[in-house]
Design a protein around this motif. Structure first.
Motif, mmCIF file in Angstrom:
data_model
loop_
_atom_site.group_PDB
_atom_site.id
_atom_site.type_symbol
_atom_site.label_atom_id
_atom_site.label_comp_id
_atom_site.label_asym_id
_atom_site.label_seq_id
_atom_site.Cartn_x
_atom_site.Cartn_y
_atom_site.Cartn_z
ATOM 1 N N PHE A 56 21.480 80.173 16.956
ATOM 2 C CA PHE A 56 20.590 79.029 17.179
ATOM 3 C C PHE A 56 19.380 79.428 18.022
ATOM 4 N N CYS A 57 19.598 80.279 19.017
ATOM 5 C CA CYS A 57 18.470 80.725 19.844
ATOM 6 C C CYS A 57 17.516 81.612 19.048
ATOM 7 N N ALA A 58 18.054 82.364 18.114
ATOM 8 C CA ALA A 58 17.212 83.269 17.324
ATOM 9 C C ALA A 58 16.479 82.551 16.197
ATOM 10 N N HIS A 59 17.132 81.577 15.573
ATOM 11 C CA HIS A 59 16.590 81.008 14.344
ATOM 12 C C HIS A 59 16.330 79.503 14.386
ATOM 13 N N GLY A 60 16.866 78.804 15.388
ATOM 14 C CA GLY A 60 16.576 77.389 15.569
ATOM 15 C C GLY A 60 16.905 76.500 14.389
ATOM 16 N N HIS A 61 16.192 75.371 14.310
ATOM 17 C CA HIS A 61 16.433 74.408 13.238
ATOM 18 C C HIS A 61 16.197 75.021 11.865
ATOM 19 N N HIS A 62 15.164 75.850 11.770
ATOM 20 C CA HIS A 62 14.856 76.467 10.474
ATOM 21 C C HIS A 62 16.041 77.272 9.953
ATOM 22 N N GLY A 63 16.655 78.055 10.835
ATOM 23 C CA GLY A 63 17.796 78.857 10.417
ATOM 24 C C GLY A 63 18.962 78.008 9.948
ATOM 25 N N VAL A 64 19.217 76.911 10.655
ATOM 26 C CA VAL A 64 20.308 76.019 10.250
ATOM 27 C C VAL A 64 20.018 75.421 8.880
ATOM 28 N N HIS A 65 18.784 75.006 8.656
ATOM 29 C CA HIS A 65 18.404 74.454 7.350
ATOM 30 C C HIS A 65 18.642 75.477 6.238
ATOM 31 N N GLU A 66 18.277 76.736 6.476
ATOM 32 C CA GLU A 66 18.452 77.767 5.459
ATOM 33 C C GLU A 66 19.930 78.002 5.142
ATOM 34 N N ILE A 67 20.758 78.033 6.166
ATOM 35 C CA ILE A 67 22.194 78.229 5.949
ATOM 36 C C ILE A 67 22.801 77.009 5.265
ATOM 37 N N ALA A 68 22.322 75.818 5.610
ATOM 38 C CA ALA A 68 22.862 74.588 5.013
ATOM 39 C C ALA A 68 22.627 74.530 3.512
ATOM 40 N N LYS A 69 21.603 75.229 3.018
ATOM 41 C CA LYS A 69 21.316 75.241 1.578
ATOM 42 C C LYS A 69 22.468 75.845 0.774
ATOM 43 N N ILE A 70 23.325 76.620 1.430
ATOM 44 C CA ILE A 70 24.456 77.246 0.743
ATOM 45 C C ILE A 70 25.471 76.195 0.315
ATOM 46 N N GLY A 71 25.483 75.051 0.990
ATOM 47 C CA GLY A 71 26.313 73.942 0.541
ATOM 48 C C GLY A 71 27.649 73.779 1.230
ATOM 49 N N LEU A 72 27.850 74.481 2.350
ATOM 50 C CA LEU A 72 29.095 74.358 3.098
ATOM 51 C C LEU A 72 28.856 73.592 4.393
ATOM 52 N N PRO A 73 29.905 72.979 4.957
ATOM 53 C CA PRO A 73 29.764 72.284 6.239
ATOM 54 C C PRO A 73 29.281 73.243 7.327
ATOM 55 N N ILE A 74 28.463 72.732 8.234
ATOM 56 C CA ILE A 74 27.912 73.529 9.318
ATOM 57 C C ILE A 74 28.570 73.135 10.641
ATOM 58 N N PHE A 75 29.047 74.139 11.352
ATOM 59 C CA PHE A 75 29.657 73.973 12.671
ATOM 60 C C PHE A 75 28.673 74.579 13.672
ATOM 61 N N LEU A 76 28.023 73.720 14.474
ATOM 62 C CA LEU A 76 27.101 74.204 15.502
ATOM 63 C C LEU A 76 27.879 74.408 16.797
ATOM 64 N N ASP A 77 28.148 75.646 17.105
ATOM 65 C CA ASP A 77 28.941 75.984 18.289
ATOM 66 C C ASP A 77 28.001 76.267 19.460
ATOM 67 N N LEU A 78 27.429 75.204 20.009
ATOM 68 C CA LEU A 78 26.417 75.348 21.056
ATOM 69 C C LEU A 78 27.004 75.228 22.452
ATOM 70 N N LYS A 79 28.233 74.749 22.563
ATOM 71 C CA LYS A 79 28.920 74.628 23.863
ATOM 72 C C LYS A 79 28.023 73.966 24.904
ATOM 73 N N LEU A 80 27.519 72.796 24.591
ATOM 74 C CA LEU A 80 26.623 72.079 25.492
ATOM 75 C C LEU A 80 27.327 71.763 26.811
ATOM 76 N N HIS A 81 26.638 71.996 27.911
ATOM 77 C CA HIS A 81 27.224 71.801 29.236
ATOM 78 C C HIS A 81 26.100 71.561 30.224
ATOM 79 N N ASP A 82 25.903 70.292 30.599
ATOM 80 C CA ASP A 82 24.837 69.936 31.530
ATOM 81 C C ASP A 82 25.132 68.522 32.031
ATOM 82 N N ILE A 83 24.182 67.914 32.711
ATOM 83 C CA ILE A 83 24.408 66.542 33.148
ATOM 84 C C ILE A 83 24.471 65.636 31.910
ATOM 85 N N PRO A 84 25.157 64.493 32.001
ATOM 86 C CA PRO A 84 25.376 63.653 30.815
ATOM 87 C C PRO A 84 24.114 63.311 30.044
ATOM 88 N N ASN A 85 23.039 62.931 30.730
ATOM 89 C CA ASN A 85 21.819 62.532 30.047
ATOM 90 C C ASN A 85 21.212 63.672 29.239
#
Length: 241
Positions: free
Chosen positions: A53-82
């Protein structure tokens, strides 16, 4: 902002029956797309982690999504709730099937993450990283074993209304008993195949052991991505389930 992705509609039967998600963390997008194309008939989804995600961002996810399989974004978000809620809203357009947050962010953060997620996105909380063992936790000031900590954080995630958790194969059976309908994701899996290294993973089991213990999703990376024939490796693992 790009247009929202259309929900995937290919290989639906395969994605339901095949719990294997390929960890697709490659530095070059063209190589990631090529690998995903090779194994698409033998995995149930594609996991894109922080490196991707850091290397390719939204564009990279869009390109991989074209393959037609479910996408698992493993970003491990960890910060204040907001902040976590805002980040979750920012990835709505990508329509991920699964997104990870850190359970150690606390109940308020977990609740806000789930509330901000897309309608069809499962939010799962990382309990204890599979690269950590009891000694690591002790040095971090965490009392008890990795197993104990994973169960505590799984209980917290369930109380916060999340869909499930991420844990090692060593804890998935115990968590499954406590959370029968939880969506349980198990990474760090190493097939019982000669020559397969555990790498930086300290608490590993085989894919079949994790599945039999109650895992919903099996995340597998290097045993497939670094195999001489990735498609054959994916088929071999799938055959053990």
């Amino acid at each position: 902002m790009g247009h929202a992705l259309q929900p995937f509609d290919e290989d639906k039967e395969n994605t339901v029956s095949n719990p294997i998600y390929l960890a697709l963390d490659l530095p070059r997008l063209d190589n990631a797309v090529a690998l995903a194309q090779k194994v698409r008939q033998h995995v149930g989804g594609l996991k894109l982690g922080l490196e991707f995600f850091c290397a390719h961002g939204h564009h990279g996810v869009h390109e991989i999504a074209k393959i037609g399989l479910p996408i698992f974004l493993d970003l491990k978000l960890h910060d204040i709730p907001n902040t976590v809620a805002a980040a979750m809203q920012a990835i709505h357009v990508l329509q991920p099937s699964i997104v990870t947050v850190h359970a150690s962010g606390g109940r308020a953060m977990l609740e806000d993450a789930k509330a901000a997620a897309g309608e069809h996105t499962k939010v799962v909380a990382v309990t204890v990283l599979t690269s950590l063992d009891d000694g690591d936790l002790s040095r971090m000031g965490v009392a008890g074993s990795a197993h104990d900590q994973a169960l505590r954080l799984a209980d917290l995630a369930q109380e916060a209304g999340l869909d499930g958790i991420v844990c090692s194969g060593h804890e998935v059976g115990a968590i499954h008993k406590r959370w029968k309908n939880g969506y349980l994701v198990v990474p760090g899996l190493r097939p019982a195949i000669p020559g397969v290294s555990h790498g930086d993973q300290k608490r590993t089991v085989t894919p079949s052991e994790a599945r039999n213990a109650g895992a919903s999703v099996l995340v597998i990376g290097r045993p497939i991505s670094r195999a001489e024939d990735p498609a054959a490796a994916a088929r071999a693992i799938e055959a053990t389930l």
